[in-house]
Design a protein around this motif. Structure first.
Motif, PDB file in Angstrom:
ATOM      1  N   CYS A   1       0.847  -1.190   0.000  1.00 36.09           N
ATOM      2  CA  CYS A   1       0.000   0.000   0.000  1.00 36.09           C
ATOM      3  C   CYS A   1       0.889   1.249   0.000  1.00 36.09           C
ATOM      4  CB  CYS A   1      -0.920  -0.003   1.222  1.00 36.09           C
ATOM      5  SG  CYS A   1      -2.198   1.257   1.081  1.00 36.09           S
TER       6      CYS A   1
ATOM      7  N   SER B   1       1.719   1.393   5.171  1.00 37.95           N
ATOM      8  CA  SER B   1       1.251   0.666   6.351  1.00 37.95           C
ATOM      9  C   SER B   1       1.929  -0.696   6.498  1.00 37.95           C
ATOM     10  CB  SER B   1      -0.265   0.451   6.265  1.00 37.95           C
ATOM     11  OG  SER B   1      -0.574  -0.434   5.191  1.00 37.95           O
TER      12      SER B   1
ATOM     13  N   ARG C   1       0.924  -3.216   4.726  1.00 42.17           N
ATOM     14  CA  ARG C   1      -0.066  -4.190   4.265  1.00 42.17           C
ATOM     15  C   ARG C   1      -0.209  -4.122   2.751  1.00 42.17           C
ATOM     16  NH1 ARG C   1      -5.195  -3.350   8.074  1.00 42.17           N
ATOM     17  NH2 ARG C   1      -5.351  -1.574   6.710  1.00 42.17           N
TER      18      ARG C   1
ATOM     19  N   LYS D   1      -5.854  -4.877   1.069  1.00 42.68           N
ATOM     20  CA  LYS D   1      -6.291  -5.031   2.455  1.00 42.68           C
ATOM     21  C   LYS D   1      -6.190  -3.721   3.232  1.00 42.68           C
ATOM     22  CE  LYS D   1      -7.080  -9.466   2.383  1.00 42.68           C
ATOM     23  NZ  LYS D   1      -8.384 -10.037   2.622  1.00 42.68           N
ATOM     24  N   CYS D   2      -5.780  -2.657   2.551  1.00 44.49           N
ATOM     25  CA  CYS D   2      -5.594  -1.377   3.232  1.00 44.49           C
ATOM     26  C   CYS D   2      -6.421  -0.311   2.507  1.00 44.49           C
ATOM     27  CB  CYS D   2      -4.105  -1.035   3.266  1.00 44.49           C
ATOM     28  SG  CYS D   2      -3.697   0.359   4.337  1.00 44.49           S
ATOM     29  N   CYS D   3      -5.772   0.583   1.806  1.00 43.36           N
ATOM     30  CA  CYS D   3      -6.451   1.688   1.120  1.00 43.36           C
ATOM     31  C   CYS D   3      -7.259   1.232  -0.081  1.00 43.36           C
ATOM     32  CB  CYS D   3      -5.447   2.762   0.709  1.00 43.36           C
ATOM     33  SG  CYS D   3      -4.659   3.567   2.131  1.00 43.36           S
TER      34      CYS D   3
END
Length: 132
Positions: free
Chosen positions: A116, A120, A122, A126-128
């Motif tokens: 991401c 992060s 991740r 699974k994030c933004c």
């Protein structure tokens, strides 16, 4: 996605309902699906983008489905649908209408499995990227 479009075009509402994620089926109106399916003259499906990845259990498809409604108007239904795989079978989870204008990407596309850009640690999906 193509099989769901074909089911709408043929009036096979049972198949449309069977391919909705079981937890989401109560959110869909069978009578409205049947009416839309039967009162429309289906003109074609154009897949614009697919996030299909056999290694993942989530995917999305951006598409335009063209049809002529009962009033004779030709309509382009532009949507991005999300799908999930459960026990090896793909189900429609939900869809969001898309603006029909052409979008030109300035930056390189971020892949679902790329880190991401918010740093992060991740994966983007699974994030933004959740809901995109």
């Amino acid at each position: 996605m193509r099989s769901r479009y074909s089911a709408y075009a043929r009036g096979e509402v049972a198949y449309v309902l069977e391919t909705i994620l079981p937890a989401e089926r109560a959110n869909h109106d069978e009578a409205a699906i049947r009416q839309w399916s039967n009162e429309s003259e289906w003109l074609g499906l154009e897949i614009l983008e697919s996030g299909a990845d056999d290694a993942e259990d989530e995917s999305s498809v951006a598409f335009v489905a063209r049809y002529r409604n009962a009033a004779g108007e030709t309509i382009a239904h532009h949507e991005k649908s999300r799908f999930v795989r459960v026990d090896g079978r793909w189900y429609f989870e939900d869809g969001v209408p898309l603006d029909a204008r052409t979008i030109v990407r300035e930056a390189p596309k971020i892949g679902r499995n790329d880190p991401c850009p918010c740093e992060s640690g991740r994966k983007f999906k699974k994030c933004c990227g959740v809901g995109h």
